[in-house]
Scaffold this active site. Sequence first.
Site, PDB file in Angstrom:
ATOM      1  N   LYS A 116     -16.929  29.647 -31.753  1.00 28.94           N
ATOM      2  CA  LYS A 116     -15.519  30.242 -31.126  1.00 28.94           C
ATOM      3  C   LYS A 116     -14.474  31.094 -31.634  1.00 28.94           C
ATOM      4  CE  LYS A 116     -17.741  27.209 -27.379  1.00 28.94           C
ATOM      5  NZ  LYS A 116     -17.495  27.071 -25.818  1.00 28.94           N
ATOM      6  N   LYS A 157     -11.811  21.960 -28.617  1.00 22.45           N
ATOM      7  CA  LYS A 157     -13.013  22.704 -28.416  1.00 22.45           C
ATOM      8  C   LYS A 157     -13.541  22.155 -29.344  1.00 22.45           C
ATOM      9  CE  LYS A 157     -12.623  25.707 -24.777  1.00 22.45           C
ATOM     10  NZ  LYS A 157     -12.827  27.400 -24.579  1.00 22.45           N
ATOM     11  N   LYS A 200      -4.989  26.300 -25.189  1.00 19.15           N
ATOM     12  CA  LYS A 200      -3.525  25.802 -24.227  1.00 19.15           C
ATOM     13  C   LYS A 200      -4.727  25.486 -23.238  1.00 19.15           C
ATOM     14  CE  LYS A 200       0.314  26.194 -21.679  1.00 19.15           C
ATOM     15  NZ  LYS A 200       0.618  25.306 -21.740  1.00 19.15           N
ATOM     16  N   LYS A 236     -21.275  25.047 -14.961  1.00 17.24           N
ATOM     17  CA  LYS A 236     -21.752  26.146 -13.001  1.00 17.24           C
ATOM     18  C   LYS A 236     -22.424  25.341 -11.846  1.00 17.24           C
ATOM     19  CE  LYS A 236     -20.875  29.481 -16.632  1.00 17.24           C
ATOM     20  NZ  LYS A 236     -21.288  30.726 -16.840  1.00 17.24           N
ATOM     21  N   GLU A 286     -15.348  33.213 -24.366  1.00 12.27           N
ATOM     22  CA  GLU A 286     -16.847  33.548 -25.423  1.00 12.27           C
ATOM     23  C   GLU A 286     -17.569  34.702 -24.945  1.00 12.27           C
ATOM     24  OE1 GLU A 286     -19.084  30.008 -26.009  1.00 12.27           O
ATOM     25  OE2 GLU A 286     -19.772  29.758 -23.210  1.00 12.27           O
ATOM     26  N   ASN A 288     -21.134  35.133 -24.532  1.00 14.41           N
ATOM     27  CA  ASN A 288     -22.974  34.486 -24.395  1.00 14.41           C
ATOM     28  C   ASN A 288     -24.035  35.977 -24.895  1.00 14.41           C
ATOM     29  OD1 ASN A 288     -22.406  31.575 -24.088  1.00 14.41           O
ATOM     30  ND2 ASN A 288     -22.182  32.148 -21.475  1.00 14.41           N
ATOM     31  N   ARG A 290     -27.457  36.464 -24.507  1.00 18.87           N
ATOM     32  CA  ARG A 290     -28.680  35.631 -23.974  1.00 18.87           C
ATOM     33  C   ARG A 290     -28.594  36.068 -22.710  1.00 18.87           C
ATOM     34  NH1 ARG A 290     -27.024  31.513 -21.209  1.00 18.87           N
ATOM     35  NH2 ARG A 290     -25.121  30.489 -22.007  1.00 18.87           N
ATOM     36  N   ARG A 336     -27.500  26.087  -7.884  1.00 18.04           N
ATOM     37  CA  ARG A 336     -28.128  25.925  -8.934  1.00 18.04           C
ATOM     38  C   ARG A 336     -29.058  24.934  -7.980  1.00 18.04           C
ATOM     39  NH1 ARG A 336     -26.137  26.230 -14.579  1.00 18.04           N
ATOM     40  NH2 ARG A 336     -25.416  28.346 -14.323  1.00 18.04           N
TER      41      ARG A 336
HETATM   42  P1  ADP Z   1     -19.487  26.244 -23.147  1.00 16.10           P
HETATM   43  O1  ADP Z   1     -19.776  27.092 -24.265  1.00 16.10           O
HETATM   44  O2  ADP Z   1     -19.007  24.558 -23.747  1.00 16.10           O
HETATM   45  O3  ADP Z   1     -19.285  26.720 -21.828  1.00 16.10           O
HETATM   46  P2  ADP Z   1     -16.956  27.738 -22.977  1.00 16.10           P
HETATM   47  O4  ADP Z   1     -15.797  27.763 -23.599  1.00 16.10           O
HETATM   48  O5  ADP Z   1     -17.513  28.517 -22.173  1.00 16.10           O
HETATM   49  O6  ADP Z   1     -17.556  26.396 -23.296  1.00 16.10           O
HETATM   50  O7  ADP Z   1     -16.200  26.649 -21.494  1.00 16.10           O
HETATM   51  C1  ADP Z   1     -16.230  25.905 -20.528  1.00 16.10           C
HETATM   52  C2  ADP Z   1     -15.834  25.674 -19.232  1.00 16.10           C
HETATM   53  O8  ADP Z   1     -15.120  24.828 -19.808  1.00 16.10           O
HETATM   54  C3  ADP Z   1     -14.438  26.957 -18.693  1.00 16.10           C
HETATM   55  O9  ADP Z   1     -15.656  27.189 -17.859  1.00 16.10           O
HETATM   56  C4  ADP Z   1     -13.947  26.445 -18.061  1.00 16.10           C
HETATM   57  O10 ADP Z   1     -14.226  25.698 -17.086  1.00 16.10           O
HETATM   58  C5  ADP Z   1     -13.370  25.201 -19.146  1.00 16.10           C
HETATM   59  N1  ADP Z   1     -12.684  25.510 -19.793  1.00 16.10           N
HETATM   60  C6  ADP Z   1     -12.702  26.305 -21.393  1.00 16.10           C
HETATM   61  N2  ADP Z   1     -11.475  26.472 -21.678  1.00 16.10           N
HETATM   62  C7  ADP Z   1     -10.825  26.182 -21.090  1.00 16.10           C
HETATM   63  C8  ADP Z   1      -9.167  26.453 -21.276  1.00 16.10           C
HETATM   64  N3  ADP Z   1      -8.783  26.900 -21.888  1.00 16.10           N
HETATM   65  N4  ADP Z   1      -7.834  26.181 -19.957  1.00 16.10           N
HETATM   66  C9  ADP Z   1      -8.929  25.368 -19.545  1.00 16.10           C
HETATM   67  N5  ADP Z   1     -10.367  25.225 -18.979  1.00 16.10           N
HETATM   68  C10 ADP Z   1     -10.956  25.716 -19.716  1.00 16.10           C
END
Ligand code: ADP
Length: 446
Positions: A116, A157, A200, A236, A286, A288, A290, A336
């Site tokens: 990431k 994260k 943040k 989701k 990020e 994905n 796939r 889902r």
């Molecule tokens: P993963 O790869 O585990 O799915 P993501 O980075 O895509 O992780 O984040 C998944 C979810 O986490 C996002 O859809 C959001 O709900 C929450 N999230 C991630 N980063 C943030 C952030 N900086 N601020 C608020 N919510 C976040």
Amino acid sequence: MFEKVLIANRGEVALRIHRACREMGIKTVAVHSEADANAMHVRLADEAVCIGPARPGDSYLNKSAIISAATITGVDAIHPGYGFLSEDADFAEMVEEHGIAFIGPKSEQIRMMGDKLKAREFAKECGLPVIEGSDVLNNVDEARTKANEIGYPVIIKAKAGGGGKGMKIAYNDQEIGTAYMMAKAEAKASFPSDDVYMEKYLQNPRHIEVQILADSYGNVVHLGERDCSIQRQNQKIIEETPSPALNEAQRKEICELARSAAAKIGYISAGTMEFLFEDGKFYFLEMNTRLQVEHPITEAVSGVDIVREQLRIADGAKLGYSQEDIKLHGCAIECRINAEDPETFVPNAGKVTEWHAPGGLGVRVDSEIYSGYKIPPFYDSMIAKLIVHGRTRNGVLMRMNRALEEFVIDGIKTTIPLHQKIMAQPEYIDGIYDIHWLENNIRNFK
Ligand code: ADP
């Protein structure tokens, strides 16, 4: 075209891929664990190979067993679906080295996006806005200093994270130590690296993502956006397209940004760029690399069969259309449906004694379930996706209510009652919700 494809997955997505292959005259090979011998994807495939015991680590994540199955059955390509090995760059590389086509992007692209922090760097270089954040954090003190620089709240994260795991929020100096330690421990347990970093924490964002399709000749198109803000524990639950939160200018902006970024890295295959959207601004989350669970809502409005396109692209075909040719029609929503208690969310595997899926105009059900099927307790609890399409959002909401009402799944508990409650909430009906809305309001649902 490929003659035979191995599907390295289970459940509804294995079926989804099988269906695309069948319609293209391609033979399929299913792989399965001992617990899945009676699964629908095994029953429908032309050939099936048992690759190990029930535990995913012994079967669906067992790379050498899957490569052996591919070699023995003589397939031309492997489709990894989503989850399991779909974003494992080493697996993609192994497949390539065995002279088998990997249906997805090149392993280097998977590797880059799987980190990431590297993905954030790439996003910045491509001109995508990112959330203010840190590099790898080496200890709690560093985390505290950085958090004060960025300003609370912050989210820690996992660099190699996914599936909503390894993320912890801290609101102040007292919480940062625990958040750091917990995120690191979770990362260590679930991912190849326990490196963590900080962003943040946005308090009221929506999750907006853009579907990309790119061929090996530099042709890249987007198929519009999806709003995936109805979430629980960062996972989701309901997705819709178009997003009710965006105006035409914002939609155009984000879709075009995502498309040009994908073109800049020379991305190949289907992929999704994920963003958070708050106060009129987008922030890259990020990519994905796939197929995604929620791809059918995009198929509904675009008329493009995304899995078919993945197969064609992997076989060296050109897209055959440009961005101007893509027309998006109406609105689509996906629920889902999980085998879980709708109040406690405790997984509820077991025998499905009665199964009747809804039908009719604009209704699609993707599921591996049949009457008498015994859901094994070892895997993800999602058992069906209910996708509804129509001309207007109001019409789609009415249709979703009708379809949920028609759905019969006996013998196990499912989250259908939760979906029915969400569909009845005024905020949901008005499209006014952010990623925290469900968790903040679920207790008050009647
Ligand atoms: P993963 O790869 O585990 O799915 P993501 O980075 O895509 O992780 O984040 C998944 C979810 O986490 C996002 O859809 C959001 O709900 C929450 N999230 C991630 N980063 C943030 C952030 N900086 N601020 C608020 N919510 C976040």
